[in-house]
Design a protein around this motif. Structure first.
Motif, short mmCIF file in Angstrom:
data_model
loop_
_atom_site.label_atom_id
_atom_site.label_comp_id
_atom_site.label_asym_id
_atom_site.label_seq_id
_atom_site.Cartn_x
_atom_site.Cartn_y
_atom_site.Cartn_z
N ARG A 54 0.92 -1.37 -0.03
CA ARG A 54 -0.29 0.23 -0.09
C ARG A 54 1.00 1.13 0.38
NH1 ARG A 54 -4.87 -2.41 2.72
NH2 ARG A 54 -5.43 -3.39 1.21
N GLY B 57 1.50 2.42 -3.70
CA GLY B 57 0.64 2.52 -4.06
C GLY B 57 -0.13 1.63 -4.52
N HIS B 58 0.04 0.78 -4.09
CA HIS B 58 -1.13 -0.66 -4.91
C HIS B 58 -2.36 -0.86 -3.71
CE1 HIS B 58 2.28 -2.76 -7.80
NE2 HIS B 58 2.71 -2.48 -6.52
N GLU B 59 -3.61 -0.57 -4.34
CA GLU B 59 -4.94 -1.40 -3.49
C GLU B 59 -5.05 -2.46 -2.74
OE1 GLU B 59 -8.14 1.82 -4.69
OE2 GLU B 59 -6.75 3.37 -4.75
N LEU B 60 -4.33 -3.19 -3.58
CA LEU B 60 -4.80 -4.66 -3.78
C LEU B 60 -3.91 -5.61 -2.96
CD1 LEU B 60 -8.07 -6.26 -4.31
CD2 LEU B 60 -7.19 -6.15 -6.09
#
Length: 93
Positions: free
Chosen positions: A41, A44-47
């Motif tokens: 996260r 920048g990774h939401e998943l």
């Protein structure tokens, strides 16, 4: 190649997670997964995504306990013949 998981778009994919037997059931996997999700996260990774071999119930329980949800299973007789399990499940958080 019959049961390779499809990576969710933009997902931070967590690969191999394991603990040596003497340290199992101590919450280490949950803490490790929490940290890996946090790192993803922060980049920048939401998943977050992780996969497991179908039939590895301890892995599935640990991943679900860490907040991952099962979204897909791929099964194939050729995979089972080669790997000794029916396929691969994919979880997202």
């Amino acid at each position: 190649m019959t049961c390779n998981p499809d990576n969710a778009e933009g997902a931070w994919v967590v690969e191999n997670v394991a603990t040596v037997p003497d340290f199992r059931r101590m919450g280490i996997v949950s803490r490790l997964l929490d940290e890996m999700v946090k790192r993803g996260r922060s980049r920048g990774h939401e998943l977050a995504q992780i996969s497991y071999l179908i039939g590895n119930s301890p892995a599935l329980r640990a991943y679900e306990k860490a907040g991952f949800k099962l979204v897909n299973e791929k099964r194939h007789p050729d995979f089972e013949a080669a790997m000794g399990c029916p396929g691969v499940g994919t979880l997202l958080k």
